[in-house]
Design an enzyme around this catalytic site. Sequence first.
Site, PDB file in Angstrom:
ATOM      1  N   GLU A 162       0.793  -1.241   0.000  1.00  0.00           N
ATOM      2  CA  GLU A 162       0.000   0.000   0.000  1.00  0.00           C
ATOM      3  C   GLU A 162       0.820   1.282   0.000  1.00  0.00           C
ATOM      4  O   GLU A 162       0.324   2.325  -0.423  1.00  0.00           O
ATOM      5  CB  GLU A 162      -1.004   0.051   1.165  1.00  0.00           C
ATOM      6  CG  GLU A 162      -2.155  -0.922   1.040  1.00  0.00           C
ATOM      7  CD  GLU A 162      -3.266  -0.655   2.041  1.00  0.00           C
ATOM      8  OE1 GLU A 162      -2.955  -0.210   3.166  1.00  0.00           O
ATOM      9  OE2 GLU A 162      -4.422  -0.884   1.696  1.00  0.00           O
TER      10      GLU A 162
ATOM     11  N   LYS B 273       4.590  -0.756   4.271  1.00  0.00           N
ATOM     12  CA  LYS B 273       3.624  -0.609   5.356  1.00  0.00           C
ATOM     13  C   LYS B 273       3.418  -1.936   6.067  1.00  0.00           C
ATOM     14  O   LYS B 273       3.297  -2.001   7.287  1.00  0.00           O
ATOM     15  CB  LYS B 273       2.292  -0.112   4.792  1.00  0.00           C
ATOM     16  CG  LYS B 273       1.162  -0.015   5.805  1.00  0.00           C
ATOM     17  CD  LYS B 273      -0.134   0.406   5.129  1.00  0.00           C
ATOM     18  CE  LYS B 273      -1.291   0.445   6.114  1.00  0.00           C
ATOM     19  NZ  LYS B 273      -2.568   0.816   5.455  1.00  0.00           N
TER      20      LYS B 273
END
Length: 798
Positions: free
Chosen positions: A495, A616
């Site tokens: 992400e 992430k």
Amino acid sequence: MSENNWHIEYEEWDASRHPLQEALCALGNGYFVTRGSLEMEKDNEYNYPGTYLAGGYNRMQSRIQGKTIENEDLVNWPNWLMLTFRINGNKWFRLKDVHVLGFITSLNMKEGIMLRKMRFRDEEGHITTIISRRLVSMDDYHAAGLEWTFIPENWSGKLTIRSGIDGNIINNNVERYSDLNQDHIEVTGKGDWNANTVFLSARTKQSDIRMTQAVQTNFFIHQENLHLEQRMVQLKNAVAGDYVLECKKLEPVRIEKLALLYTSKDVAISDPVTEAKNRITRLTSFARLVRDQKMAWQRIWNYNDMVIDSSDEDQQVVRLHIFHLYQTVSHNSIDYDVGIPARGWHGESYRGHIFWDELYIQPFIDLHKPQLSRSLLLYRHRRLPEAYEAAREAGFKGALFPWQSGSNGREETQKIHLNPESGRWLPDVTHLQYHINLAIAYNVWHYYQSTGDADFLNAYGAEIIFGVALFWSDIASHNPKRDRYEIHGIMGPDEYHTHYPGIEKPGLNNNAYTNVMAAWVIGRALKLLDLLDDTSCKELSDKTGITEEDVKRWEEISRKMYIPFHEKEIISQFEGYGDLKELDWDHYREKYGDAIRLDRILESENDSPNHYKASKQADVLMLFYLFSTEELEALFNRLGYDFSPGMIPKNIEYYYQRTSHGSTLSQVIHAWVYARSHRRKSWKSFKTALMSDFKDIQGGTTHEGIHLGAMAGSLDLLQRCYSGLEIRDDVLWLNPCLPDDIRSLSFHVRYRSHWIKLDIGHKKISVAFCKGWANPVYIAVKGRKYYFETDDQKQFSL
């Protein structure tokens, strides 16, 4: 172990922590959830009444930066809890007007009941204790109940109780959504039906979901019903009755408030108003609701409890995760057409949408309540027409499921999002996480492997897998220089990386996780063509548009998908990842801690994670989570790549050093991949995942909704990872590897219509088949297969 590990307790009033407690003490039944807010308080800085209907969405438009955007949100419905009081005609109670002398909240997970004790002194010196019990019925999913025991400790006098339903409700749980229009409901009717009953009807403004709530209120002293007269109160968008009685010092007054909730989405009803009116008088007592609630939850715990011998707190939080999982989806959800929301139905974060978190959630359900798993997969199948249309609009064949799903399966990902660190609204391109397709197909296959449900596979599951495989084979393009198939312009699970540095167009090329999983899904589609009968294959091929050329292409892609590498044995997260800059991790971790939203921080500094080797959450490492070493060797070998078990720890260490754990899911994956090679690291990550909501360590966001993926993922670590449980080749394989901190582990699984009790220690494992009628199956322990049938019990040394 202590009986206390069935309870979550908070022993003081702390206004700053109360929003978190509201989410963790929320009560639900798979049909609706009510937060653990205070009955006598409205929406304020420390209290947020929230009642959410499973799948209860509404769309609204807002003007942001000169643009009109539309979002679909999980709706906050009228507040049935509304119950307040005043003494001797003075001001209505407000917590900030009194001195709190004692405050205890206790969530009884074994019985599904929340208890709250509050002792206070008001401005006139009256000392009062209120003991509150509350439930949302798991037995009768339309019903809920609230009981007060009101004790005047040092006073006698007139007590006025106001009991009603408050429709002055907006969505106001998530601060960063506050610039958006959030008034989703309008009150359409209200009134009273008899001397102790009021009702309120409301509808969503766009989706036209209609709800009627009805409550009846009764008062008791020494078990005698006082039959008090109700005086209706005229309130805007709310309905209530006032009741007056004389209190005597130290004489408890018991107040029962019984509630019903019906909607236009319900089955087997005439209309919500009629059903609520007919049934409200049939609710006989709070005690009856409690009795049925205890039995309903006992039926859940009988086969879903997990007993972990490590610490009372570990056991307590494991049960909290099971509790919230079944409050979100339960037997009451079956055939109700709901998916699994990433944040439960406990708050408004992520707008109640369905993401890929079901990849972490559904394995536990598969092995405990397969009929519920089947229903959750049907949520996806019913939205296949929208997925076909999304693929067509993108220029591809097959089915493309949305990254965020809500009511009808259209893409609900927001067009812009607010970075609270910088205060800037930014373009959101996370809809490019097409890997959601892969998670759905994986769940279909895992469900089939767990249950052997060939009828589901034939009627529903195969079409999902075929549609997904067709999409990936069409989006893949052949690179003649490499003689490999490549996938361009998408995002992986990480992400953080959305663009290549300096490139305006979003999307990345050859995300390794996506490419490997696409090859795997195509391989499952080919296997289905062999597994299903000729007539079914033809019918499904005709329906999904699969041609002989597509099948030939599947064969080729399943052997020629491109997988990027750098530093020889490091699987590249995506092509070009190895060329990115290294981040000064020490600087950012020292300043912001370990679990950080690096994307928000860097953007506020006018920088971007797109420039750095910084993730992430797990991306490449997802492969080691979903597949065994043997399966990965087979996959890579079929693709023509060398893969050895020694590559796994090298990749784990490489990416672990470059991951910010900005998602609660990240610790689940790292606990899993370290389970065999580094038990201490695995246990540390497991504990972080286990405590992420309980201790609210993920940036203080749990008050906006629980993180259901991390909750169920921590359960699955116990169920499949530490037990070494794997389903492959029609065999249930067991190869336990408990962390040193877990002395023993005990739980049931449902495998191919058998209930199997597993008792696992460090030196032995016991496998016991409960009484039943299913066909015999094979269980393998440490690589050796054994034949099991009903009532069999065997013990093995490890």
